[in-house]
Design a protein around this motif. Structure first.
Motif, PDB file in Angstrom:
ATOM      1  N   GLN A 120       0.822  -1.207   0.000  1.00 24.70           N
ATOM      2  CA  GLN A 120       0.000   0.000   0.000  1.00 24.70           C
ATOM      3  C   GLN A 120       0.865   1.269   0.000  1.00 24.70           C
ATOM      4  O   GLN A 120       2.079   1.221   0.181  1.00 24.70           O
ATOM      5  N   ARG A 121       0.198   2.401  -0.196  1.00 24.63           N
ATOM      6  CA  ARG A 121       0.905   3.685  -0.187  1.00 24.63           C
ATOM      7  C   ARG A 121       1.569   3.893   1.171  1.00 24.63           C
ATOM      8  O   ARG A 121       0.934   3.707   2.216  1.00 24.63           O
ATOM      9  N   ARG A 122       2.822   4.253   1.151  1.00 27.14           N
ATOM     10  CA  ARG A 122       3.656   4.389   2.356  1.00 27.14           C
ATOM     11  C   ARG A 122       3.769   3.067   3.116  1.00 27.14           C
ATOM     12  O   ARG A 122       4.011   3.052   4.322  1.00 27.14           O
ATOM     13  N   GLY A 123       3.606   1.993   2.390  1.00 28.02           N
ATOM     14  CA  GLY A 123       3.738   0.676   2.994  1.00 28.02           C
ATOM     15  C   GLY A 123       5.187   0.260   3.125  1.00 28.02           C
ATOM     16  O   GLY A 123       6.127   1.022   2.878  1.00 28.02           O
ATOM     17  N   LEU A 124       5.378  -0.998   3.506  1.00 29.61           N
ATOM     18  CA  LEU A 124       6.723  -1.481   3.800  1.00 29.61           C
ATOM     19  C   LEU A 124       7.600  -1.504   2.553  1.00 29.61           C
ATOM     20  O   LEU A 124       8.809  -1.258   2.635  1.00 29.61           O
ATOM     21  N   PHE A 125       7.028  -1.799   1.393  1.00 30.55           N
ATOM     22  CA  PHE A 125       7.819  -1.830   0.167  1.00 30.55           C
ATOM     23  C   PHE A 125       8.376  -0.447  -0.150  1.00 30.55           C
ATOM     24  O   PHE A 125       9.562  -0.301  -0.477  1.00 30.55           O
ATOM     25  N   GLN A 126       7.534   0.575  -0.058  1.00 32.22           N
ATOM     26  CA  GLN A 126       7.996   1.930  -0.342  1.00 32.22           C
ATOM     27  C   GLN A 126       8.983   2.412   0.707  1.00 32.22           C
ATOM     28  O   GLN A 126       9.876   3.216   0.401  1.00 32.22           O
ATOM     29  N   GLN A 127       8.888   1.914   1.924  1.00 39.69           N
ATOM     30  CA  GLN A 127       9.854   2.291   2.952  1.00 39.69           C
ATOM     31  C   GLN A 127      11.207   1.626   2.709  1.00 39.69           C
ATOM     32  O   GLN A 127      12.255   2.234   2.935  1.00 39.69           O
ATOM     33  N   PHE A 129      12.247   0.492  -0.321  1.00 41.79           N
ATOM     34  CA  PHE A 129      12.763   0.893  -1.629  1.00 41.79           C
ATOM     35  C   PHE A 129      12.122   2.221  -2.040  1.00 41.79           C
ATOM     36  O   PHE A 129      11.283   2.270  -2.951  1.00 41.79           O
ATOM     37  N   PRO A 130      12.506   3.298  -1.388  1.00 41.14           N
ATOM     38  CA  PRO A 130      11.861   4.590  -1.667  1.00 41.14           C
ATOM     39  C   PRO A 130      12.079   5.092  -3.093  1.00 41.14           C
ATOM     40  O   PRO A 130      11.284   5.882  -3.591  1.00 41.14           O
ATOM     41  N   PHE A 131      13.146   4.631  -3.747  1.00 40.84           N
ATOM     42  CA  PHE A 131      13.439   5.093  -5.110  1.00 40.84           C
ATOM     43  C   PHE A 131      12.433   4.552  -6.132  1.00 40.84           C
ATOM     44  O   PHE A 131      12.415   5.003  -7.281  1.00 40.84           O
ATOM     45  N   ILE A 135       5.259   2.679  -7.534  1.00 45.62           N
ATOM     46  CA  ILE A 135       5.073   1.527  -8.402  1.00 45.62           C
ATOM     47  C   ILE A 135       4.368   0.372  -7.693  1.00 45.62           C
ATOM     48  O   ILE A 135       3.614  -0.389  -8.297  1.00 45.62           O
ATOM     49  N   SER A 136       4.596   0.227  -6.384  1.00 42.65           N
ATOM     50  CA  SER A 136       3.998  -0.883  -5.641  1.00 42.65           C
ATOM     51  C   SER A 136       2.477  -0.783  -5.575  1.00 42.65           C
ATOM     52  O   SER A 136       1.792  -1.797  -5.410  1.00 42.65           O
ATOM     53  N   GLU A 137       1.936   0.416  -5.728  1.00 45.97           N
ATOM     54  CA  GLU A 137       0.488   0.578  -5.615  1.00 45.97           C
ATOM     55  C   GLU A 137      -0.245  -0.030  -6.804  1.00 45.97           C
ATOM     56  O   GLU A 137      -1.470  -0.197  -6.770  1.00 45.97           O
ATOM     57  N   GLY A 138       0.485  -0.367  -7.863  1.00 46.89           N
ATOM     58  CA  GLY A 138      -0.124  -1.086  -8.969  1.00 46.89           C
ATOM     59  C   GLY A 138      -0.572  -2.484  -8.586  1.00 46.89           C
ATOM     60  O   GLY A 138      -1.322  -3.135  -9.321  1.00 46.89           O
ATOM     61  N   PHE A 139      -0.113  -2.955  -7.417  1.00 49.09           N
ATOM     62  CA  PHE A 139      -0.533  -4.254  -6.909  1.00 49.09           C
ATOM     63  C   PHE A 139      -2.038  -4.304  -6.677  1.00 49.09           C
ATOM     64  O   PHE A 139      -2.659  -5.372  -6.793  1.00 49.09           O
ATOM     65  N   LEU A 321       5.219  -5.488  15.237  1.00 53.19           N
ATOM     66  CA  LEU A 321       6.233  -4.945  16.141  1.00 53.19           C
ATOM     67  C   LEU A 321       6.354  -3.427  16.070  1.00 53.19           C
ATOM     68  O   LEU A 321       7.044  -2.825  16.895  1.00 53.19           O
ATOM     69  N   ILE A 322       5.698  -2.793  15.101  1.00 49.73           N
ATOM     70  CA  ILE A 322       5.818  -1.349  14.932  1.00 49.73           C
ATOM     71  C   ILE A 322       5.014  -0.616  16.007  1.00 49.73           C
ATOM     72  O   ILE A 322       3.838  -0.912  16.241  1.00 49.73           O
ATOM     73  N   LYS A 323       5.666   0.346  16.640  1.00 45.85           N
ATOM     74  CA  LYS A 323       5.010   1.100  17.713  1.00 45.85           C
ATOM     75  C   LYS A 323       4.081   2.157  17.141  1.00 45.85           C
ATOM     76  O   LYS A 323       2.900   2.232  17.498  1.00 45.85           O
ATOM     77  N   LEU A 324       4.589   2.993  16.253  1.00 52.91           N
ATOM     78  CA  LEU A 324       3.789   4.042  15.620  1.00 52.91           C
ATOM     79  C   LEU A 324       3.854   3.854  14.121  1.00 52.91           C
ATOM     80  O   LEU A 324       4.939   3.892  13.519  1.00 52.91           O
ATOM     81  N   ARG A 325       2.715   3.664  13.477  1.00 44.56           N
ATOM     82  CA  ARG A 325       2.692   3.361  12.053  1.00 44.56           C
ATOM     83  C   ARG A 325       3.287   4.497  11.211  1.00 44.56           C
ATOM     84  O   ARG A 325       3.871   4.267  10.162  1.00 44.56           O
ATOM     85  N   GLY A 326       3.133   5.724  11.673  1.00 41.67           N
ATOM     86  CA  GLY A 326       3.628   6.857  10.903  1.00 41.67           C
ATOM     87  C   GLY A 326       5.136   6.845  10.723  1.00 41.67           C
ATOM     88  O   GLY A 326       5.653   7.386   9.744  1.00 41.67           O
ATOM     89  N   TYR A 327       5.859   6.214  11.662  1.00 38.67           N
ATOM     90  CA  TYR A 327       7.319   6.152  11.578  1.00 38.67           C
ATOM     91  C   TYR A 327       7.808   4.885  10.872  1.00 38.67           C
ATOM     92  O   TYR A 327       8.993   4.785  10.542  1.00 38.67           O
ATOM     93  N   GLY A 328       6.915   3.927  10.688  1.00 31.38           N
ATOM     94  CA  GLY A 328       7.239   2.722   9.925  1.00 31.38           C
ATOM     95  C   GLY A 328       8.402   1.936  10.475  1.00 31.38           C
ATOM     96  O   GLY A 328       8.463   1.643  11.681  1.00 31.38           O
ATOM     97  N   LEU A 329       9.362   1.607   9.608  1.00 29.06           N
ATOM     98  CA  LEU A 329      10.491   0.748   9.963  1.00 29.06           C
ATOM     99  C   LEU A 329      11.669   1.525  10.534  1.00 29.06           C
ATOM    100  O   LEU A 329      12.804   1.044  10.502  1.00 29.06           O
TER     101      LEU A 329
END
Length: 554
Positions: A120-127, A129-131, A135-139, A321-329
């Protein structure tokens, strides 16, 4: 003596037939009756108008298209994997067989949630591989839905094809090679015809499971606006204004499609079955891969495992395991508080307790009822035993959501006589109806390994029927009963569609708890429960494997 035994079994068969008709057949009849009987009279026109409505025709088309695409992609993944595990050096690594069953052991809705969180947008893939940008949202498309559903069901096809390939004698392939047939020609002229029957069985199983699946279409399909049989049936039966007529009409169409597919598969299998295993035995054959070929084979297996297991499990565990989703990984944004909360709040403990109770209760009842059915069927004669056996296996051929809708309709209609509806009891009953075939299959398999001479010897030496059963029959079928119990416990513990339809108000189980937390934004807490769910079911499976291995060794 045998005639008196047969006569004594007949009343038991009649009682079992009445019980199974009450539990399975009556709910199924209620579905069809709700679809075609309006105000006490037969009205086929109304059922047809419901089915022919544009939105329902679109639902039917979506379901069939999804099923065909999942079968096609499952073939692309399962066929080469099955060949590598059956014919190449990879077959020596037996741990691969266990690893490839992990996608099956993962509840589809949990795997789907893992993919959503990853892509998803701002999901783990984009975190990670930010470059790559967005593209992942095409999923989030029809292709993504097909991929996720395929990754859950392809192990069924892979296992069936692998076992079929192992039964093809080496002499057939070697004969083709001697006469100059290349690898591709041998695949077309030898393997393909011999595997057609088994492939038909596997394709049907994958297709029916795709049509029957609720979790992935609900979590991912609904997000992209792609509705299928199960999501629309669920919506008509639970969302105001509730319309059981529409739910029953779509359920009837789904049943008819599944039955037609079963008949087509039987016809194909009967026409394309070959006797490959004889008393002479056959040599195993292995295609020796070169260094580059072996590296490519391991690369393919690694890719399949990463996509089917690595990505969803990484996403689920990381999110839990993530404490705050906004900060992600981000470093320092990990905690075990969500797991602690599962064992300190009444709602989560109640959900775990309810799931354990339902799983244990349904597994125990299925074990007793299924064993009685198998014992009576094996001792009985004539058409009656075939009818009883067929009734006990009927839930395996029907989508779970159809039977659950039927249970809702039937038990609601007789509420004044048996007030079981809207209680935990109705959930146990629904689980028993859905999972009875597991016990019947496993106990029947155990019975085939018992020599009748053992039972006859017990009777000859004066053993009563109860003594023979307790000292001879039961110990020998106990592994089958235990295996069935464990499998029912595993599947019932994570069941979603039944719990979402007929759970009493304010009663949560593990699956509905995960789903509710995911929808309400408490993703980390929901994923922590998902990890716990997978851990419990996987531990149960490992215990089962250890027990069965010990039994075989002894």
């Amino acid at each position: 003596m045998r005639q008196s035994t047969t006569r004594s079994v007949s009343p038991i068969l009649w009682v079992l037939l009445l019980v199974l008709a009450f539990l399975i057949v009556c709910p199924l009849v209620s579905v069809f009756a709700e679809a075609v009987i309006i105000d006490g009279r037969l009205d086929l026109y109304r059922a047809w108008t419901i089915i022919a409505a544009p939105e329902n025709l679109q639902t039917i088309w979506n379901s069939l298209l999804l099923g065909v695409c999942v079968v096609a992609l499952s073939t692309v993944i399962a066929a080469p994997t099955a060949y590598l595990l059956a014919r190449s050096q990879l077959g020596k690594h037996k741990w691969l067989d266990i690893v490839f069953m992990v996608p099956f052991m993962t509840p589809p809705y949990i795997a789907s949630m893992g993919w959503i969180l990853f892509m998803q947008r701002r999901g783990l893939f984009q975190q990670l591989f930010p470059f790559t940008g967005r593209i992942s949202e095409g999923f989030f498309s029809f292709g993504g839905l097909v991929l996720v559903m395929t990754l859950n069901v392809f192990p069924f096809m892979m296992t069936i094809l692998k076992n079929a390939i192992l039964n093809i004698p080496a002499s057939l392939e070697e004969s083709g090679a001697v006469f100059g047939a290349g690898f591709g020609l041998r695949l077309r002229k030898i393997f393909a015809p011999l595997l057609t029957g088994n492939y038909a069985i596997a394709a049907l199983l994958v297709f029916v499971k795709t049509l029957s699946e609720y979790g992935t279409p609900y979590t991912l399909g609904r997000r992209i606006g792609f509705y299928v049989f199960t999501t629309d049936i669920h919506r008509y039966a639970t969302t105001a204004p509730v319309d059981f007529g529409k739910a029953a009409s779509l359920s009837s169409v789904l049943v008819l499609i599944c039955m037609a597919l079963w008949l087509a598969q039987n016809a194909i299998t009967n026409r394309t079955s070959y006797r490959l295993v004889s008393g002479k035995g056959s040599r195993p054959v292995e295609t020796h891969l070169s260094g580059g070929g072996l590296a490519a084979a391991w690369g393919w297996v690694a890719l399949v495992l990463v996509v089917s297991i690595g990505i969803p499990y990484f996403s689920i565990i990381a999110s839990s395991l993530i404490k705050l989703r906004g900060y992600g990984l981000a470093p320092g944004n990990f905690t075990l508080e969500h797991y602690a909360e599962l064992f300190t709040t009444d709602r989560s403990l109640g959900a775990i307790g309810n799931s354990i109770f339902l799983a244990i209760a349904s597994a125990c009842i299925c074990s007793v009822l299924g064993t009685v059915v198998v014992m009576a069927v094996r001792r009985g004669k004539g058409q009656l035993k075939k009818i009883v056996e067929g009734a006990s296996m009927l839930p395996e051929m029907l989508p779970a959501i159809v039977l659950v809708i039927g249970i809702m309709l039937f038990w609601n209609a007789i509420y004044d006589v048996l007030p079981l509806y809207n209680t935990m009891g109705i959930m146990v009953l629904a689980y028993v109806v859905l999972y009875l075939p597991y016990t019947v299959q496993y106990v029947t398999s155990s019975f085939t390994q018992i020599n009748d001479n053992l039972i006859q010897a017990g009777r000859t030496f004066g053993g009563s029927p109860w003594y023979v059963f307790r000292r001879i029959t039961l110990p020998m079928i106990a592994p089958g009963i235990l295996t069935g119990w464990m499998m029912i416990f595993i599947i019932a513990f994570r069941e979603l569609v039944t719990a979402s339809l007929i759970a009493p108000p304010n009663v949560l189980v593990v699956s509905t708890y995960i789903n509710r937390e995911f929808e309400q934004g408490s993703v980390s807490l929901g994923m922590a429960m998902a990890v716990l769910c997978v851990a419990i079911t996987t531990t149960t499976l490992l215990i089962l494997n250890a027990v069965t291995s010990r039994k075989k060794a002894s």
